[in-house]
Design a protein around this motif. Structure first.
Motif, PDB file in Angstrom:
ATOM      1  N   ARG A 299       0.817  -1.280  -0.411  1.00  0.00           N
ATOM      2  CA  ARG A 299       0.193  -0.009  -0.101  1.00  0.00           C
ATOM      3  C   ARG A 299       0.945   1.474  -0.428  1.00  0.00           C
ATOM      4  NH1 ARG A 299      -4.201   2.061   4.115  1.00  0.00           N
ATOM      5  NH2 ARG A 299      -4.158   4.515   3.797  1.00  0.00           N
ATOM      6  N   VAL A 300       0.727   2.569  -1.088  1.00  0.00           N
ATOM      7  CA  VAL A 300       1.420   3.423  -1.278  1.00  0.00           C
ATOM      8  C   VAL A 300       0.186   4.865  -1.131  1.00  0.00           C
ATOM      9  CG1 VAL A 300       2.743   4.706  -2.599  1.00  0.00           C
ATOM     10  CG2 VAL A 300       3.067   2.102  -2.503  1.00  0.00           C
ATOM     11  N   ASP A 301       1.444   5.443   0.039  1.00  0.00           N
ATOM     12  CA  ASP A 301      -0.368   5.981   0.649  1.00  0.00           C
ATOM     13  C   ASP A 301       0.214   7.763  -0.185  1.00  0.00           C
ATOM     14  OD1 ASP A 301      -1.051   4.504   2.460  1.00  0.00           O
ATOM     15  OD2 ASP A 301      -1.659   6.132   3.568  1.00  0.00           O
TER      16      ASP A 301
ATOM     17  N   VAL B  61       4.262   9.488   1.361  1.00  0.00           N
ATOM     18  CA  VAL B  61       4.673   9.664   2.796  1.00  0.00           C
ATOM     19  C   VAL B  61       4.572   8.199   3.177  1.00  0.00           C
ATOM     20  CG1 VAL B  61       3.702  12.172   1.867  1.00  0.00           C
ATOM     21  CG2 VAL B  61       2.334   9.975   3.003  1.00  0.00           C
ATOM     22  N   ARG B  62       4.460   7.306   3.039  1.00  0.00           N
ATOM     23  CA  ARG B  62       3.915   6.326   3.656  1.00  0.00           C
ATOM     24  C   ARG B  62       4.170   4.950   2.538  1.00  0.00           C
ATOM     25  NH1 ARG B  62      -0.562   4.383   6.171  1.00  0.00           N
ATOM     26  NH2 ARG B  62       0.688   2.647   7.318  1.00  0.00           N
ATOM     27  N   TRP B  63       4.672   3.849   3.521  1.00  0.00           N
ATOM     28  CA  TRP B  63       3.687   2.448   2.624  1.00  0.00           C
ATOM     29  C   TRP B  63       4.395   1.664   3.412  1.00  0.00           C
ATOM     30  CZ3 TRP B  63       8.149   5.439   1.957  1.00  0.00           C
ATOM     31  CH2 TRP B  63       9.382   5.182   2.313  1.00  0.00           C
ATOM     32  N   THR B  64       3.102   0.484   3.031  1.00  0.00           N
ATOM     33  CA  THR B  64       3.194  -0.524   4.149  1.00  0.00           C
ATOM     34  C   THR B  64       2.781  -1.670   3.573  1.00  0.00           C
ATOM     35  OG1 THR B  64       0.862  -0.406   4.451  1.00  0.00           O
ATOM     36  CG2 THR B  64       1.986   0.952   6.266  1.00  0.00           C
ATOM     37  N   ALA B  65       3.022  -3.064   4.228  1.00  0.00           N
ATOM     38  CA  ALA B  65       2.784  -4.481   3.815  1.00  0.00           C
ATOM     39  C   ALA B  65       1.139  -4.851   4.127  1.00  0.00           C
ATOM     40  CB  ALA B  65       3.119  -5.536   4.430  1.00  0.00           C
TER      41      ALA B  65
END
Length: 125
Positions: free
Chosen positions: A94-96, A108-112
């Motif tokens: 997920r890319v924000d 601004v952020r990224w997560t699995a």
């Protein structure tokens, strides 16, 4: 309740996988278009969102879709934050971003994290 626990366990299991696969080139404030180009070059595939659910795009979402960036899940109108999803093998990303126009969007952020199933979108909407 059991399915929620199962999803939580799966997401916790995926986090260490992403650490090994985490794109080292993603940095806060990286231009989204550059980040996307690097992700695609590295084998990440966009996860198309809202293909058959009659979602009404608005604001920067429309810009993204016009550019064929179908991985956009949603963008807030008040803060211009967008959520986009990618997949590489069995790992989701997920890319924000933030920015009122595609050309000015920054990571601004990224997560699995994988997107919610389409039926979950329908139930929430």
């Amino acid at each position: 309740m059991k399915s929620l626990s199962f999803v939580l366990i799966l997401s916790l299991m995926a986090a260490p996988l992403l650490a090994a696969e985490s794109p080292p080139y993603l940095k806060p404030n990286l231009r989204f278009t550059k980040a996307r180009m690097l992700l695609l070059k590295d084998g990440w595939k966009p996860i198309p969102m809202h293909i058959n659910d009659h979602y009404k795009y608005d604001g920067v979402e429309k810009e993204l879709v016009l550019r064929k960036f179908m991985e956009v899940d949603s963008c807030s109108n008040d803060s211009a934050r967008c959520v986009l999803y990618y997949r590489k093998k069995e790992i989701c990303l997920r890319v924000d971003t933030i920015g009122e126009h595609v050309r000015g969007m920054k990571v601004v952020r990224w997560t699995a994290e994988c997107p919610a199933p389409a039926d979950a979108h329908d139930a929430a909407g």
